[in-house]
Design a protein around this motif. Structure first.
Motif, PDB file in Angstrom:
ATOM      1  N   LYS A  71       0.768  -1.167   0.017  1.00 25.13           N
ATOM      2  CA  LYS A  71      -0.018   0.017   0.056  1.00 25.13           C
ATOM      3  C   LYS A  71       0.934   1.299  -0.114  1.00 25.13           C
ATOM      4  O   LYS A  71       0.414   2.265  -0.744  1.00 25.13           O
ATOM      5  CB  LYS A  71      -0.828   0.190   1.335  1.00 25.13           C
ATOM      6  N   ALA A  72       1.988   1.363   0.717  1.00 27.88           N
ATOM      7  CA  ALA A  72       2.732   2.459   0.732  1.00 27.88           C
ATOM      8  C   ALA A  72       3.258   2.640  -0.590  1.00 27.88           C
ATOM      9  O   ALA A  72       3.573   3.667  -0.903  1.00 27.88           O
ATOM     10  CB  ALA A  72       4.005   2.083   1.613  1.00 27.88           C
ATOM     11  N   ASP A  75       0.809   4.352  -2.577  1.00 29.25           N
ATOM     12  CA  ASP A  75       0.887   5.698  -2.472  1.00 29.25           C
ATOM     13  C   ASP A  75       1.920   6.493  -2.853  1.00 29.25           C
ATOM     14  O   ASP A  75       1.659   7.660  -3.281  1.00 29.25           O
ATOM     15  CB  ASP A  75       0.858   6.097  -0.950  1.00 29.25           C
ATOM     16  N   TYR A  76       3.084   5.797  -2.877  1.00 26.46           N
ATOM     17  CA  TYR A  76       4.044   6.792  -3.387  1.00 26.46           C
ATOM     18  C   TYR A  76       3.977   6.993  -5.102  1.00 26.46           C
ATOM     19  O   TYR A  76       3.994   8.159  -5.369  1.00 26.46           O
ATOM     20  CB  TYR A  76       5.402   6.100  -3.289  1.00 26.46           C
ATOM     21  N   LYS A  78       1.178   7.129  -6.635  1.00 21.86           N
ATOM     22  CA  LYS A  78      -0.297   7.849  -6.927  1.00 21.86           C
ATOM     23  C   LYS A  78       0.411   9.100  -6.672  1.00 21.86           C
ATOM     24  O   LYS A  78       0.009  10.174  -7.465  1.00 21.86           O
ATOM     25  CB  LYS A  78      -1.178   7.207  -6.071  1.00 21.86           C
ATOM     26  N   GLY A  79       1.213   9.354  -5.550  1.00 20.32           N
ATOM     27  CA  GLY A  79       1.549  10.842  -5.324  1.00 20.32           C
ATOM     28  C   GLY A  79       2.305  11.356  -6.208  1.00 20.32           C
ATOM     29  O   GLY A  79       2.151  12.636  -6.746  1.00 20.32           O
ATOM     30  N   TYR A 101      -4.906  -3.856  -4.463  1.00 23.58           N
ATOM     31  CA  TYR A 101      -5.168  -2.326  -5.041  1.00 23.58           C
ATOM     32  C   TYR A 101      -4.437  -2.391  -6.119  1.00 23.58           C
ATOM     33  O   TYR A 101      -3.209  -2.742  -6.401  1.00 23.58           O
ATOM     34  CB  TYR A 101      -4.303  -1.269  -4.008  1.00 23.58           C
TER      35      TYR A 101
END
Length: 313
Positions: A71-72, A75-76, A78-79, A101
């Protein structure tokens, strides 16, 4: 990259015909209004890989499905894409009692009825950080997507990038995505390009052969760089392109080898080591930052960009 038995390759006749037209055009001179792809900075690709490695080390040593490191990783990526102006969507699915995901990123513009997709899996196995498998493909995709944004590319086709979850459990995320599309939406995807392991330490230069037109885009590119290629035999059902192929969508992509052993002939033309695996750390704890060939990572990232620019114009 996950093992899977070979599947029957769907033809996707109508869609493949349109892509063959592209290949035919490439046999002549490139259109004067078609912008050339930029050179992709391998240093930037390595920067993304260092971030993915740091994420793994901070989360139990891996980026596997159901683990916090995965998940991290989402997030990386996606950011970075959100900051660059992509329209992103995180698609959730369940597998093995854990939430998975997929990250989907659309570049605004282009014909919504003619979509070019490029993707690769973002998850690792539980044994390690998965820097070659498949941090390499994920990081190459990310840097190419950022180059689309920084170059303000205006493709005639709609561009969509994807980072898949739970590939290592059997192409779960990509299959979920394709199954979630109705027939009309699937029909809009004119081609899917898969990038799974593009920086193997003892690299081969393998090109998916399922679709003639998509294969030609890559083989012509590498020929222009004086790099010999081979068909990526036995990969038909081995990674995320399988779900697209099963749905009749033309697929292509690149691969630098996994647990297979390099032959003498291959070592001679690729300056490799015969008798050793393409990736000696495949699905192992040692698949970290030292488990990469920078030259292959650079060449394949540039080839990835070339295909995106060429096929979306």
């Amino acid at each position: 990259m996950k093992r899977r038995s070979a599947i029957a390759v769907a033809t996707g006749t109508a869609l493949a015909a349109s892509l063959l037209t592209v290949a035919g055009a490439q046999a002549g001179e490139q259109s004067s209004d078609a912008a050339a792809a930029p050179d992709i900075s391998v240093e930037n690709v390595q920067g993304h890989l260092k971030e993915l490695d740091s994420i793994a080390q901070a989360n139990g040593g891996n980026r596997a499905h159901g683990e916090p490191g995965y998940k991290a990783s989402v997030d990386y990526v996606k950011g970075k894409l959100d900051e660059a102006g992509f329209e992103t969507q995180v698609q959730e699915f369940d597998e093995g009692g854990a939430t998975g995901y997929n990250l989907i990123a659309d570049w605004p513009g282009g014909s919504g009825d003619d979509v070019l997709m490029a993707g690769g899996h973002l998850d690792s196995v539980t044994e390690g950080a998965g820097i070659n498998d498949n941090g390499s493909g994920s990081a190459g995709l990310l840097e190419v997507a950022l180059a689309v944004a920084s170059g303000d590319l205006e493709p005639s086709k709609h561009l969509r990038f994807a980072w898949w979850g739970a590939e290592e459990l059997g192409m779960v995320g990509s299959t979920h995505y394709v199954d979630s599309l109705d027939e009309a939406e699937r029909g809009k995807i004119g081609g899917y390009l898969n990038f799974d392991m593009i920086g193997s330490p003892n690299p081969g230069y393998f090109v998916y052969q399922e679709d003639q037109a998509l294969e030609k885009v890559f083989t012509d590119y590498f020929a222009g760089k004086n790099i010999e290629t081979e068909p990526a035999e036995g990969t038909e059902g081995r990674s995320d392109h399988a779900a697209f192929s099963d749905a009749g969508i033309p697929v292509g992509g690149l691969f630098t080898g996994a647990e297979g052993v390099m032959t003498e002939d291959q070592a001679a033309k690729w300056n490799g080591t015969a008798g050793e695996a393409f990736d000696k750390c495949y699905h192992s704890q040692c698949d970290g930052m030292d488990n990469l060939n920078t030259e292959a990572l650079d060449a394949n990232s540039d080839a990835l960009a070339h295909a995106v620019w060429e096929l979306s114009s």
